[in-house]
Each structure stands twice: as C-alpha cells, then as structure tokens.
Design an enzyme around this catalytic site. Structure first.
Site, PDB file in Angstrom:
ATOM      1  N   THR A 149       2.076 -35.400   5.211  1.00  0.00           N
ATOM      2  CA  THR A 149       1.755 -36.207   4.033  1.00  0.00           C
ATOM      3  C   THR A 149       0.474 -35.725   3.353  1.00  0.00           C
ATOM      4  OG1 THR A 149       0.685 -37.809   5.480  1.00  0.00           O
ATOM      5  CG2 THR A 149       2.917 -38.287   4.816  1.00  0.00           C
ATOM      6  N   ASP A 160       4.756 -39.756  13.359  1.00  0.00           N
ATOM      7  CA  ASP A 160       4.632 -38.395  12.822  1.00  0.00           C
ATOM      8  C   ASP A 160       5.322 -37.396  13.743  1.00  0.00           C
ATOM      9  OD1 ASP A 160       3.040 -39.525  10.869  1.00  0.00           O
ATOM     10  OD2 ASP A 160       1.587 -37.881  10.871  1.00  0.00           O
TER      11      ASP A 160
HETATM   12  P1  ADP Z   1      -0.504 -33.536   7.435  1.00  0.00           P
HETATM   13  O1  ADP Z   1      -0.602 -34.983   7.082  1.00  0.00           O
HETATM   14  O2  ADP Z   1      -0.292 -32.690   6.217  1.00  0.00           O
HETATM   15  O3  ADP Z   1       0.439 -33.252   8.528  1.00  0.00           O
HETATM   16  P2  ADP Z   1      -2.552 -32.884   9.339  1.00  0.00           P
HETATM   17  O4  ADP Z   1      -3.882 -33.536   9.370  1.00  0.00           O
HETATM   18  O5  ADP Z   1      -1.578 -33.225  10.392  1.00  0.00           O
HETATM   19  O6  ADP Z   1      -1.958 -33.146   7.910  1.00  0.00           O
HETATM   20  O7  ADP Z   1      -2.813 -31.319   9.341  1.00  0.00           O
HETATM   21  C1  ADP Z   1      -1.778 -30.399   9.292  1.00  0.00           C
HETATM   22  C2  ADP Z   1      -2.317 -29.013   9.148  1.00  0.00           C
HETATM   23  O8  ADP Z   1      -3.136 -28.664  10.258  1.00  0.00           O
HETATM   24  C3  ADP Z   1      -1.180 -27.998   9.137  1.00  0.00           C
HETATM   25  O9  ADP Z   1      -1.402 -27.056   8.127  1.00  0.00           O
HETATM   26  C4  ADP Z   1      -1.248 -27.379  10.525  1.00  0.00           C
HETATM   27  O10 ADP Z   1      -0.751 -26.059  10.562  1.00  0.00           O
HETATM   28  C5  ADP Z   1      -2.729 -27.424  10.798  1.00  0.00           C
HETATM   29  N1  ADP Z   1      -3.011 -27.362  12.233  1.00  0.00           N
HETATM   30  C6  ADP Z   1      -2.614 -28.208  13.197  1.00  0.00           C
HETATM   31  N2  ADP Z   1      -3.063 -27.814  14.418  1.00  0.00           N
HETATM   32  C7  ADP Z   1      -3.763 -26.692  14.223  1.00  0.00           C
HETATM   33  C8  ADP Z   1      -4.497 -25.809  15.079  1.00  0.00           C
HETATM   34  N3  ADP Z   1      -4.574 -26.006  16.379  1.00  0.00           N
HETATM   35  N4  ADP Z   1      -5.090 -24.757  14.519  1.00  0.00           N
HETATM   36  C9  ADP Z   1      -5.012 -24.556  13.200  1.00  0.00           C
HETATM   37  N5  ADP Z   1      -4.364 -25.343  12.337  1.00  0.00           N
HETATM   38  C10 ADP Z   1      -3.745 -26.401  12.827  1.00  0.00           C
HETATM   39 MG    MG Z   2       0.424 -33.808  10.487  1.00  0.00          MG
END
Ligand code: ADP
Ligand code: MG
Length: 553
Positions: free
Chosen positions: A100, A398
């Site tokens: 989101t 999620d």
């Molecule tokens: P959303 O609501 O868009 O899902 P999040 O806060 O869950 O937002 O963040 C998602 C982003 O974080 C994605 O682009 C994902 O690839 C990145 N991400 C998640 N874990 C890692 C990690 N360990 N290292 C780098 N990027 C990460």
């Molecule tokens: Mg997320």
C-alpha cells in the site's frame, strides 16, 4: 464553451453562495501538490527501517501503525484529491493486501513528475497517454523479470512472508519468523486445487485477537475459535472426539409475534402450562441427543430449561454464535447447518478432535480444534496491548495477502528496490524508441519508479543518488540484476541471496493503481466545490499544504 467565457464575472451565478471554483493549470497545480503531500506523509514508513505513525482520533483512540492504508484511512483527509490517494491504498489493500505504501508513493511521484512536464508545456493528454504506455510496458517488463514459485516452495514462501513483515513492528526477528510459519500453515490448510490452479480464500482464515501475552503466544488453530462461552456451568468444558450439531434453531419456546393471550384461571392450569413448556424444551433436547451430538452451536438462543437438560445429557452448547462463525465451523468440522430439529440426523454432525472452553486473559473462549483436514482455520493473535494486537493483526493480513498473491499467480520478483531498477532501465530503453512528446512522459515514469530504491537507500542512511547510480550500472550486467539496497548493511547487495523477494502481483497492482490515480487526477482541470471553505490552510484536513514538493530526495 470557451474558458474566458467561464471565467467571466457571471460564472458564479449558477453556483451557490460560498462555492469555490479552481480552473485549468491552477487546479492541476493544487491537486498535484495535495497528492504529493499525501505521498510524502507516508514515505518515511517504507521498508524495514521505516518509521511508524501514531494517529490519535477525535475520541482519543490511538493507532500505532506502519501500514499505508491504515494511516491514510485513520487520517480522515478532507481534500477530494487526498481522498483519491486514500482510495489507491484501499484498492491495493483489497486486491493484494500488501504494497500500500509503495502504491501511494508511486502515485505521488508520478504526479510530481507530471507537474514538471506541465511546467515544460507538455499537454496533460500527452502525459496521460505516455503514462498509459509506460504502465502497459511496465507490466510486460515485470513479468519478464519475475520467477516462478509453487505452494510447496517452503523457503520462498517463508521469505515472502518475512519480507512482508519486515517493516512491521511485531516483535523480534524470531517472532516474525514464527508468525510467517503460522501464516503459511494456515494458507496451506485452506488452499484448494481448482482446474489445476491453487485457489486461496482468505476469508476461510479467521483472525481472532485478544490482548494479553505476547506476539509469540499467537497460535494456529486447526479449526475455529469462537469468542463465546459455554452456555451453562453444568455442561462439560471439554469434549473429546466431539460430534457437533450446527443449528439455526432457537432452543426456546418461540413467543408469537401476534398479541395472543392465554387465560389462566387456576394454579393447576399454570402448572400444566409450565409443564407443557418444559416438555417441549425437553423433547428438543432429546432430538439433539438422539442424533448423537455431543456439542451444539446455535445461532439463536437457548432457554434456561433447555440448557439444564443439555447439561444433564452431558452435551456442551454455545448459543448466539455469529452466522459467519457457524459457516466457518461447518467448513472446519464438515457439519451441516440444520434449521429444524426434526431434520437433525447423525449425518449432519461435524467432527472435532477437541472442543474446549479456555480462559484467555480473563475471558472464556471456545476452541474447536484438531479437526480433520478443516477447510477453515484460525490464527489467534496475541499481544501485550491493544495497539500491539491490532498492528499484529494488520501485519498478518499483509502477510496473508502477499502469500496468497504469490501462490495464486505463482510468480515473484526481487525486492529491496531491485525490480524497480530493472523497470526504470527498461522503460528508458523503451522511451527512446517512442517518438513524440510521449517519450518525455515515459522517461518521467521511469524516474518515478526509482523513488522506491531511493527511499530505501535514504532510510538506510545511504546517499540516494549515489546508490541509484551504483544500482543502475550494476543492473546493466546480467549477474547484477538481483542487486538492491541492503538496508541493514547500508550497501548494495544481492537481494536474492538475502531472500528479499516479493510477489509479482503486489508490484503489478501498485503500478496499475498508481498510474490510474495519476491519470484521474491529471484529467481534472476544473474543481467546483459547493461547500464553502475557509481560506487554504485554515481547515484541519490536508488542505493544500503541498508546499513540500521537491523536498527530501
Ligand atoms: P508496502 O506498504 O509498500 O508494502 P513496506 O513498508 O512493507 O511498504 O515496504 C516494502 C518495501 O521494502 C519493498 O520495496 C521491499 O522490497 C522493501 N524491503 C523489505 N524488506 C527488505 C529488506 N530486508 N531489505 C531491503 N528492502 C526490503
Ligand atoms: Mg509491505
């Protein structure tokens, strides 16, 4: 009608007093600023190093969350364009359950880029066309850069679940791994094979929550948890190898709706009347007994006398169970809902290895578990405070969304900003081959997509521009395509090796809803509001506080 005619002094004649109207370039500028302001608000929450937000409602209720959709919903934005942005988050949440924040940030970025193009004199219709072309192409590119997975790829599923949880504040690393495991277990239990495809109905996974304990006390229940108590203290609190009757029957003497009156003129008559009533209730219970049921769940009430007879017969009963819970019980135990006791037979009964009333944080709950291959299961979420439990619930949703999307589509992409770099590189190549001014729009689209690795880098304390340059060049080589931002080390790294992978569908949907929202907002060149508003900034809502454009890159 020509614009200058509209702008003539008479234009307000047909609008109510106090109505406002913003036209043309001015409308676009305002709307872009508002959209960008909304996106800016949540950009700091992106990724594992993202921050949480605390939102306090008018009534003083507190929500602490990292979830984009929740933040925007709780904010109660006023401006219509801000509302469109909230819709982006909601759609993303509904369609895929995760991504989101990404979707909203992308919308904001696409609009900001559109603003730059408008400033250069590019017509909105050209921008819209270019964005559409870019979004279509993006879908192709995403698919080209995706990999396959199945429901049996345990490792991949764990990685996807863990990444979806990475940004959530739900306990330690170990807790997140534990929650990932439970969620996968739940999904596997309800997944069905249909026409050679795996189908997962998330509604079959009940999420029940109760404050108390810690997130690590969260449980997977192979059955259904009912937030009710056993009707009568004399009934068993535990039934093993339970045979379960599911009823939509009131174990009561139905009072007639009409004004019927029974005249009782002597104590004998009274006695006879009560005895008759008791006999009827007793016979109801006998019908249940005859079916062989050892536990009863009914949507309706159970009279005290009926409770007494049930208790005497050693049958456990729970009353006023929600219809949705009865449906889940039916799926979990294989029992059939019966609407008339005369129809109740042994064939209608469901089975559970154990039904037990347990006290959880001072309240009784009925656990229907150890079902045989149940088609409905429960995740029982625990946590020390209501904020923790609620955020854990949102996070689990999620994860459920991410896993379902990944399994159903059977594809995933590399996360950590990696896929976005490929997307941008390929879109730039594509733009070069497209003539006309649309090319400019496609280039801007490519830039906009790179906001994701930029924010991730920024949150890791890296220089966003340097990181972008490094990643772009790394991705030019075949074996560099998996590179993204290693948030924890503050360097670029092989994201595949780190297990940072995400469902393809999450990215597809984010691009689709972001570009659609950008289009909707760009198409508006006339804002008529019949609601009188105080001058800009005077209202509690979003207002046009979008002055922050271009900040913090
Ligand atoms: P959303 O609501 O868009 O899902 P999040 O806060 O869950 O937002 O963040 C998602 C982003 O974080 C994605 O682009 C994902 O690839 C990145 N991400 C998640 N874990 C890692 C990690 N360990 N290292 C780098 N990027 C990460
Ligand atoms: Mg997320």
């Amino acid at each position: 009608m020509a614009e200058n005619q509209l702008q003539g002094g008479q234009q307000y004649l047909f609008l109510p007093e106090g109505a406002t109207r913003i036209l043309g370039r001015e409308a676009q500028r305002t709307n872009i600023a508002v959209a960008y302001a909304v996106a800016s608000l949540i950009r700091t929450t992106l990724g594992p190093k993202g921050m949480d937000k605390m939102l306090v409602s008018e009534l003083g209720d507190i929500v602490i969350t990292n979830d984009g959709a929740t933040i925007l919903e709780e904010m109660n934005v006023e401006h219509p364009v801000a509302k469109i942005m909230v819709e982006v988050a909601k759609t993303q949440d509904k369609e895929v359950g995760d991504g989101t924040t990404t979707a909203v940030i992308l919308s904001g970025e696409l609009l900001k880029s559109a603003g730059n193009l408008l400033d250069k004199g590019v017509h909105p219709s050209i921008i819209i066309k270019g964005y559409k072309m870019a979004a279509d192409k993006a879908r192709e590119i995403l698919s080209d850069y995706s990999y396959t997975l199945t429901i049996s790829d345990e490792d991949k599923l764990n990685q996807i679940a863990y990444v979806a949880l990475a940004s959530k504040n739900v306990g330690s690393d170990a807790s997140k791994k534990y929650i990932s495991k439970l969620t996968i277990q739940a999904i596997k239990q309800v997944a069905e094979q249909r026409d050679g495809k795996v189908v997962i109905d998330n509604d079959l996974i009940k999420i029940e929550k109760k404050e108390g304990g810690s997130v690590d006390d969260t449980e997977f229940i192979n059955g259904v948890l009912i937030d009710k108590e056993v009707a009568h203290p004399g009934m068993p609190k535990q039934v093993k190898n339970a045979k379960i009757a599911l009823l939509d029957v009131a174990l009561e003497i139905e009072k007639t709706e009409t004004d019927a009156r029974i005249e009782i003129t002597s104590p004998d008559q009274m006695q006879a009347f009560l005895e008759q009533e008791e006999k009827m209730l007793k016979s109801m219970v006998e019908k249940i007994e005859k079916s062989g049921a050892t536990a009863v769940f009914t949507q309706k009430g159970i009279d005290d006398i009926a409770q007494h007879y049930l208790a005497k017969a050693g049958i456990m009963a729970v009353r006023r169970v929600k219809k949705s819970d009865i449906e889940k019980l039916s799926k979990a135990t294989g029992g059939r809902l019966v609407t008339s006791l005369d129809d109740l037979t042994a064939d209608d009964l469901g089975y559970a290895g154990l039904i037990e009333e347990r006290k959880v944080s001072g309240e009784e709950m009925v656990f229907v578990e150890k079902c045989k291959d149940p088609k409905s299961v429960t995740l029982f979420v625990r946590g020390s405070t209501s904020q923790v439990v609620n955020e854990a619930e949102r996070s689990i949703k999620d994860v459920l969304g991410a896993l379902t999307s990944a399994i159903e589509e059977g594809r995933y992409v590399i996360g950590g900003g990696s896929i976005e770099i490929d997307l941008a590189n390929k879109l730039r190549e594509y733009a070069a081959g497209v003539g006309g001014r649309e090319q400019l729009a496609i280039q801007e689209f490519a830039e906009a997509v790179e906001i994701i690795p930029k924010i991730l880098a920024d949150s890791a304390g890296m220089d966003p521009i340097d990181t972008l340059v490094q990643l772009r060049s790394k991705h030019k080589n075949k074996d560099g395509k998996v590179y993204g931002v290693n948030i924890y080390e503050g360097a670029i790294a092989d994201m595949n090796k780190l297990g940072v992978i995400e469902p393809l569908k999450v990215k597809e949907q984010a691009i689709a809803s972001a570009s659609e929202a950008a289009e909707i907002i760009l198409r508006i060149d006339d804002m008529i509001s019949s609601k009188s508003r105080p001058p800009a900034g005077g209202e509690g809502g979003m207002g046009a506080q979008g002055g922050g454009m271009g900040e913090a890159d």
